[in-house]
Write a protein that holds these residues in place. Sequence first.
Motif, PDB file in Angstrom:
ATOM      1  N   ASP A  79      96.624 -85.395  49.930  1.00 36.92           N
ATOM      2  CA  ASP A  79      96.848 -86.030  48.634  1.00 36.92           C
ATOM      3  C   ASP A  79      96.484 -87.509  48.658  1.00 36.92           C
ATOM      4  O   ASP A  79      95.947 -88.041  47.693  1.00 36.92           O
ATOM      5  CB  ASP A  79      98.315 -85.866  48.215  1.00 36.92           C
ATOM      6  CG  ASP A  79      98.570 -84.494  47.602  1.00 36.92           C
ATOM      7  OD1 ASP A  79      97.576 -83.768  47.365  1.00 36.92           O
ATOM      8  OD2 ASP A  79      99.743 -84.161  47.376  1.00 36.92           O
ATOM      9  N   ALA A  82      92.856 -87.713  48.421  1.00 37.25           N
ATOM     10  CA  ALA A  82      92.440 -87.468  47.034  1.00 37.25           C
ATOM     11  C   ALA A  82      92.584 -88.751  46.219  1.00 37.25           C
ATOM     12  O   ALA A  82      91.715 -89.089  45.413  1.00 37.25           O
ATOM     13  CB  ALA A  82      93.275 -86.350  46.424  1.00 37.25           C
ATOM     14  N   ARG A  85      89.718 -91.033  47.074  1.00 34.21           N
ATOM     15  CA  ARG A  85      88.483 -90.615  46.396  1.00 34.21           C
ATOM     16  C   ARG A  85      88.527 -91.012  44.931  1.00 34.21           C
ATOM     17  O   ARG A  85      87.545 -91.449  44.347  1.00 34.21           O
ATOM     18  CB  ARG A  85      88.319 -89.091  46.491  1.00 34.21           C
ATOM     19  CG  ARG A  85      87.926 -88.591  47.848  1.00 34.21           C
ATOM     20  CD  ARG A  85      87.336 -87.193  47.770  1.00 34.21           C
ATOM     21  NE  ARG A  85      88.291 -86.180  47.341  1.00 34.21           N
ATOM     22  CZ  ARG A  85      89.121 -85.536  48.159  1.00 34.21           C
ATOM     23  NH1 ARG A  85      89.098 -85.793  49.447  1.00 34.21           N
ATOM     24  NH2 ARG A  85      89.942 -84.629  47.693  1.00 34.21           N
ATOM     25  N   ARG A  86      89.729 -90.841  44.335  1.00 30.22           N
ATOM     26  CA  ARG A  86      89.881 -91.085  42.904  1.00 30.22           C
ATOM     27  C   ARG A  86      89.644 -92.566  42.592  1.00 30.22           C
ATOM     28  O   ARG A  86      89.012 -92.912  41.616  1.00 30.22           O
ATOM     29  CB  ARG A  86      91.291 -90.669  42.494  1.00 30.22           C
ATOM     30  CG  ARG A  86      91.555 -90.682  41.018  1.00 30.22           C
ATOM     31  CD  ARG A  86      92.997 -90.334  40.752  1.00 30.22           C
ATOM     32  NE  ARG A  86      93.389 -89.063  41.360  1.00 30.22           N
ATOM     33  CZ  ARG A  86      94.647 -88.635  41.412  1.00 30.22           C
ATOM     34  NH1 ARG A  86      95.615 -89.376  40.918  1.00 30.22           N
ATOM     35  NH2 ARG A  86      94.930 -87.487  41.972  1.00 30.22           N
ATOM     36  N   TYR A 114      91.637 -87.979  35.912  1.00 28.35           N
ATOM     37  CA  TYR A 114      92.515 -87.929  37.081  1.00 28.35           C
ATOM     38  C   TYR A 114      93.123 -89.287  37.387  1.00 28.35           C
ATOM     39  O   TYR A 114      94.094 -89.370  38.129  1.00 28.35           O
ATOM     40  CB  TYR A 114      91.761 -87.356  38.281  1.00 28.35           C
ATOM     41  CG  TYR A 114      91.458 -85.889  38.088  1.00 28.35           C
ATOM     42  CD1 TYR A 114      92.496 -84.966  38.041  1.00 28.35           C
ATOM     43  CD2 TYR A 114      90.157 -85.431  37.908  1.00 28.35           C
ATOM     44  CE1 TYR A 114      92.245 -83.631  37.827  1.00 28.35           C
ATOM     45  CE2 TYR A 114      89.891 -84.100  37.695  1.00 28.35           C
ATOM     46  CZ  TYR A 114      90.941 -83.194  37.657  1.00 28.35           C
ATOM     47  OH  TYR A 114      90.698 -81.877  37.439  1.00 28.35           O
TER      48      TYR A 114
ATOM     49  N   ARG B 315      85.851 -81.254  40.985  1.00 27.98           N
ATOM     50  CA  ARG B 315      87.112 -81.911  40.608  1.00 27.98           C
ATOM     51  C   ARG B 315      87.777 -82.549  41.822  1.00 27.98           C
ATOM     52  O   ARG B 315      88.295 -83.660  41.739  1.00 27.98           O
ATOM     53  CB  ARG B 315      88.055 -80.906  39.946  1.00 27.98           C
ATOM     54  CG  ARG B 315      87.557 -80.479  38.568  1.00 27.98           C
ATOM     55  CD  ARG B 315      88.476 -79.487  37.896  1.00 27.98           C
ATOM     56  NE  ARG B 315      87.909 -79.051  36.640  1.00 27.98           N
ATOM     57  CZ  ARG B 315      88.018 -79.712  35.498  1.00 27.98           C
ATOM     58  NH1 ARG B 315      88.697 -80.837  35.477  1.00 27.98           N
ATOM     59  NH2 ARG B 315      87.457 -79.274  34.401  1.00 27.98           N
ATOM     60  N   LEU B 316      87.761 -81.817  42.956  1.00 23.66           N
ATOM     61  CA  LEU B 316      88.367 -82.376  44.159  1.00 23.66           C
ATOM     62  C   LEU B 316      87.602 -83.622  44.592  1.00 23.66           C
ATOM     63  O   LEU B 316      88.197 -84.621  45.006  1.00 23.66           O
ATOM     64  CB  LEU B 316      88.380 -81.338  45.274  1.00 23.66           C
ATOM     65  CG  LEU B 316      89.363 -80.180  45.087  1.00 23.66           C
ATOM     66  CD1 LEU B 316      89.115 -79.083  46.109  1.00 23.66           C
ATOM     67  CD2 LEU B 316      90.811 -80.665  45.185  1.00 23.66           C
ATOM     68  N   GLY B 319      88.378 -86.784  42.777  1.00 30.43           N
ATOM     69  CA  GLY B 319      89.703 -87.348  42.999  1.00 30.43           C
ATOM     70  C   GLY B 319      90.880 -86.520  42.541  1.00 30.43           C
ATOM     71  O   GLY B 319      91.994 -87.017  42.535  1.00 30.43           O
ATOM     72  N   ALA B 320      90.628 -85.256  42.123  1.00 32.37           N
ATOM     73  CA  ALA B 320      91.763 -84.404  41.776  1.00 32.37           C
ATOM     74  C   ALA B 320      92.516 -84.062  43.047  1.00 32.37           C
ATOM     75  O   ALA B 320      91.906 -83.797  44.082  1.00 32.37           O
ATOM     76  CB  ALA B 320      91.287 -83.135  41.094  1.00 32.37           C
ATOM     77  N   SER B 321      93.846 -84.060  42.961  1.00 33.04           N
ATOM     78  CA  SER B 321      94.619 -83.641  44.123  1.00 33.04           C
ATOM     79  C   SER B 321      94.782 -82.123  44.067  1.00 33.04           C
ATOM     80  O   SER B 321      94.562 -81.504  43.032  1.00 33.04           O
ATOM     81  CB  SER B 321      95.982 -84.316  44.114  1.00 33.04           C
ATOM     82  OG  SER B 321      96.726 -83.870  43.010  1.00 33.04           O
TER      83      SER B 321
END
Lengths: 238, 404
Positions: A79, A82, A85-86, A114, B315-316, B319-321
Amino acid sequence: MEAPLIQFNAVARVYGQGEAEVRALDGVSLTIAAGEFVAIMGPSGSGKSTAMNIIGCLDRPTSGEYLFQGVPVQGLTADQRALLRRHALGFVFQGFNLLARSTALENVELPLIYKGMSRAQRGPIAMAALAKVGLGGREHHDPSQLSGGQQQRVAIARALAGSPQLILADEPTGNLDSQRSHEIMLLLQGLNRNEGMTIVMVTHEEDIAAYAGRKMVFTDGHLSEDKRQVARSSEGAA
Amino acid sequence: MIWETITLAFVAIIRNKLRSFLTVLGVVIGVAAVIAMVTIGQGSSAQVSASVESLGTNVLSVRPGRFRMGPPTGGGGAQAARFAIKDAEAIALLPAVAFAAPIVTTSQTVVAGNANSATTVYGTTAAYLQVQNWPIALGRNFSDGEIAGGAASCLLGQTVAEEVFGGSDPVGAAVRIKTLSCQVIGVLADRGAGSFGQDQDDLILMPIKTVQRRLAGNTDVDSISIALRKSASSADGIDQVSALLRERRRIAIGEEDNFSVTDMAEISSVLTGINSVLTGLLSSVAAVSLLVGGIGIMNIMLVSVTERTREIGIRLAVGASAGQVLMQFLVEAVVLSLLGGVLGIAVGLGLAFVGSIFMSIPFAPSPAIVALAFCFSALVGVVFGYFPARRAALLDPIEALRYQ
């Protein structure tokens, strides 16, 4: 001194075990500073894609240390990666990887969703990103209505929309003809030069790598060559 | 964010309209069946209560034998002595009793001209209509003389009147039952369906002595219907009637009754009980189809996850968790099954409405069961959507992006 954007300390990535063990990366150390435009080259199986995946926080090193802005990524949970990355990374792929049956605008808005932005917040940012890649006025086209070059521009706009610290481009011109490739490379080069965007690009084509200011070559899981170069800036200059 | 996810789920569902519809069909059928069953069941329960109420709560029924609702307790039974008309006359004199009507029934064919109808002949007295609180639509009730003398006159129920005489006025005409020719003196008011949906208007009333002598050939009385005075309680009435009958039938103290007195509240509760058992049984069969519907949703969601592997990878990557991807597919499954639930509720209520018209029972939709069906279909979505959603969330982004 500020920590470099990317730092590999003896990074290894091993697939399989025992007899079937494959050392895709075998003790690679490298440093990439903010603002650089790096081309990673090498034959297939050389470890360049593995390096790319690790830089992109999609994969983790088996051993060694990967610091992103001084933060050790190998210690982060899925997480947390993630989140990284986001907020810090933007991806551009060979196959564009746009969501079909979603408009260019919706595709560019995807990372912003996101980030938790409302529709009203996302719209202007996504429009601005599309305008920056020269697709103003095509916001409501589906990927299927766009040419390959235009689709890749949408993908670049999507990577830019999240205002990342680093754009990772995996064979960004692999599916394009030479004219479109040149245009895409000039676009990336412009982002690097005008906005200081750090770009790490994997390619196996010398003339594409020539647009970057630094070239790394991977061979058998090792970094075999790492040199700075004068970037090519127009077609036929190299 | 959750709103985005729900919108996304709707978009995904609308993109595959036919597939989505077929996917939720199982849930639609399951929910519709449960809703229809329960609504019709409750309607017929209401019908039972209403018809029992129309008889009046202060109505008792007396039968020979230890007849009880529920398992037989032995003793008495069919051999128990029948009642006689005199028993009814004696009961009518009790302080708690307003009217008492002896009843004997026999199944007969009624003939008039070319028309005939198979029906039940009730031998009783004029008090029967008072006990039943049943008005006369045409003509008149029996006179005391007709009852006492066993006259060949009769009152027709609406159904019999229509079957035998069509639209024409039967009052004054003659009908034939076996060899007995009988004059029609009146027609009863329309009463509709009874507790079990039986036709209450399918009967003929005659003086009890006429039926005993001319049709049955004995002097037995099957049962006695009693209306209590408004001031008397049901318990008082039962006590008085029981005491009188024990005396008349010479039952020693300590010996069991060889007759039974039931009040309508008891009958009503038994009928309602039977009704709810039936409703429960049918509903649980219907609920199985909800389960099958849930498996259908799981199947399609698994297919959908596979088809959209690349989308999940994208999506991942942006940045989607894993949690967000899980939520996306879970919400999609829940929205899908809720759509099925809402559709099923609509179809079920529609079916119940049509059914209630055909069975002429009240249409009694219950908000509680509608809410329950809604929640249950959401639960189906969560339970059967979780596994596919988890599979999506656990995809390796690198593999997912490479997936063709």
